[in-house]
Design a protein around this motif. Structure first.
Motif, PDB file in Angstrom:
ATOM      1  N   GLY A 203       0.998  -1.128   0.326  1.00 39.39           N
ATOM      2  CA  GLY A 203      -0.117  -0.158   0.220  1.00 39.39           C
ATOM      3  C   GLY A 203       0.928   0.995   0.386  1.00 39.39           C
ATOM      4  O   GLY A 203      -0.077   2.400  -0.606  1.00 39.39           O
ATOM      5  N   GLY A 204       2.290   1.342   0.368  1.00 43.09           N
ATOM      6  CA  GLY A 204       3.063   2.419   0.114  1.00 43.09           C
ATOM      7  C   GLY A 204       3.633   2.559  -1.176  1.00 43.09           C
ATOM      8  O   GLY A 204       2.844   1.522  -2.389  1.00 43.09           O
ATOM      9  N   ALA A 205       4.879   3.463  -1.573  1.00 43.25           N
ATOM     10  CA  ALA A 205       5.650   3.541  -2.505  1.00 43.25           C
ATOM     11  C   ALA A 205       6.162   4.542  -1.993  1.00 43.25           C
ATOM     12  O   ALA A 205       6.594   4.914  -1.041  1.00 43.25           O
ATOM     13  N   VAL A 206       7.449   4.077  -3.129  1.00 42.70           N
ATOM     14  CA  VAL A 206       8.541   4.205  -3.441  1.00 42.70           C
ATOM     15  C   VAL A 206       8.946   5.424  -5.184  1.00 42.70           C
ATOM     16  O   VAL A 206       8.958   4.990  -5.677  1.00 42.70           O
ATOM     17  N   ILE A 207      10.021   5.895  -3.943  1.00 42.03           N
ATOM     18  CA  ILE A 207      10.395   7.387  -4.949  1.00 42.03           C
ATOM     19  C   ILE A 207      11.947   6.851  -6.162  1.00 42.03           C
ATOM     20  O   ILE A 207      13.113   6.665  -4.446  1.00 42.03           O
ATOM     21  N   VAL A 208      12.114   6.228  -6.472  1.00 42.84           N
ATOM     22  CA  VAL A 208      13.366   5.572  -7.145  1.00 42.84           C
ATOM     23  C   VAL A 208      14.014   6.488  -8.445  1.00 42.84           C
ATOM     24  O   VAL A 208      13.611   6.825  -8.805  1.00 42.84           O
ATOM     25  N   ASP A 209      15.070   6.287  -8.904  1.00 41.61           N
ATOM     26  CA  ASP A 209      15.993   7.381 -10.108  1.00 41.61           C
ATOM     27  C   ASP A 209      15.837   6.694 -11.440  1.00 41.61           C
ATOM     28  O   ASP A 209      15.690   5.295 -11.287  1.00 41.61           O
ATOM     29  N   LEU A 210      15.844   7.399 -12.043  1.00 41.68           N
ATOM     30  CA  LEU A 210      15.624   6.580 -13.161  1.00 41.68           C
ATOM     31  C   LEU A 210      16.837   5.996 -13.852  1.00 41.68           C
ATOM     32  O   LEU A 210      17.458   7.417 -13.950  1.00 41.68           O
ATOM     33  N   ASP A 211      17.344   5.672 -15.294  1.00 39.79           N
ATOM     34  CA  ASP A 211      18.745   5.447 -14.919  1.00 39.79           C
ATOM     35  C   ASP A 211      18.345   5.724 -16.510  1.00 39.79           C
ATOM     36  O   ASP A 211      17.447   6.610 -17.412  1.00 39.79           O
ATOM     37  N   VAL A 212      19.402   6.572 -18.037  1.00 42.56           N
ATOM     38  CA  VAL A 212      19.237   6.972 -18.556  1.00 42.56           C
ATOM     39  C   VAL A 212      17.943   6.000 -19.936  1.00 42.56           C
ATOM     40  O   VAL A 212      17.928   7.329 -20.489  1.00 42.56           O
ATOM     41  N   HIS A 213      17.810   5.858 -19.830  1.00 44.04           N
ATOM     42  CA  HIS A 213      16.484   5.074 -20.935  1.00 44.04           C
ATOM     43  C   HIS A 213      15.339   5.090 -19.952  1.00 44.04           C
ATOM     44  O   HIS A 213      14.123   4.944 -20.261  1.00 44.04           O
ATOM     45  N   GLY A 214      14.751   5.828 -19.036  1.00 45.39           N
ATOM     46  CA  GLY A 214      14.103   6.227 -18.700  1.00 45.39           C
ATOM     47  C   GLY A 214      13.475   4.895 -17.665  1.00 45.39           C
ATOM     48  O   GLY A 214      12.873   5.235 -17.423  1.00 45.39           O
ATOM     49  N   ARG A 215      14.178   3.984 -17.024  1.00 42.53           N
ATOM     50  CA  ARG A 215      13.341   2.948 -16.503  1.00 42.53           C
ATOM     51  C   ARG A 215      14.145   2.680 -15.135  1.00 42.53           C
ATOM     52  O   ARG A 215      15.175   3.692 -14.910  1.00 42.53           O
ATOM     53  N   PRO A 216      13.106   2.680 -14.154  1.00 42.63           N
ATOM     54  CA  PRO A 216      13.742   2.057 -12.594  1.00 42.63           C
ATOM     55  C   PRO A 216      14.407   0.907 -12.212  1.00 42.63           C
ATOM     56  O   PRO A 216      14.459  -0.136 -13.014  1.00 42.63           O
ATOM     57  N   PRO A 217      15.243   1.128 -11.179  1.00 45.90           N
ATOM     58  CA  PRO A 217      16.118  -0.444 -10.477  1.00 45.90           C
ATOM     59  C   PRO A 217      15.211  -1.774 -11.139  1.00 45.90           C
ATOM     60  O   PRO A 217      13.845  -1.669 -10.069  1.00 45.90           O
ATOM     61  N   LEU A 218      15.897  -2.896 -10.748  1.00 48.30           N
ATOM     62  CA  LEU A 218      14.683  -3.842 -10.897  1.00 48.30           C
ATOM     63  C   LEU A 218      14.092  -4.615 -10.146  1.00 48.30           C
ATOM     64  O   LEU A 218      13.043  -4.950  -9.745  1.00 48.30           O
ATOM     65  N   THR A 219      15.160  -4.156  -8.603  1.00 44.42           N
ATOM     66  CA  THR A 219      14.620  -4.706  -7.785  1.00 44.42           C
ATOM     67  C   THR A 219      14.735  -3.063  -6.581  1.00 44.42           C
ATOM     68  O   THR A 219      15.526  -2.632  -6.783  1.00 44.42           O
ATOM     69  N   HIS A 220      13.590  -3.241  -4.830  1.00 46.68           N
ATOM     70  CA  HIS A 220      14.117  -2.739  -4.258  1.00 46.68           C
ATOM     71  C   HIS A 220      14.233  -3.459  -3.251  1.00 46.68           C
ATOM     72  O   HIS A 220      13.472  -4.269  -2.441  1.00 46.68           O
TER      73      HIS A 220
END
Length: 69
Positions: free
Chosen positions: A16-33
């Motif tokens: 129910g929560g959420a995290v803010i993550v950085d996107l890579d140079v291709h606009g994709r988030p990390p595969l795991t958190h």
């Protein structure tokens, strides 16, 4: 292009929560958190990125279990 995005957490302690993550140079988030519980890696939970089809956010992080200790 955005450099961060908010991704919802599904399952586990972070459900129910959420995290803010950085996107890579291709606009994709990390595969795991690694979701920290009690501010320590010893009780971290692993969430894996999933693509979401349809309306809403394009991704979510689904709980996969505790991090190995």
């Amino acid at each position: 292009m955005e450099v961060t995005t908010e991704i919802p957490l599904v399952g586990g302690a972070g459900d129910g929560g959420a995290v803010i993550v950085d996107l890579d140079v291709h606009g994709r988030p990390p595969l795991t958190h690694h979701h920290l519980i009690d501010d320590g890696l010893a009780r971290a939970e692993i969430y894996e990125l999933e693509a979401v089809l349809g309306e809403g956010p394009p991704w979510l992080y689904r709980w996969r279990g505790p991090a190995p200790s």
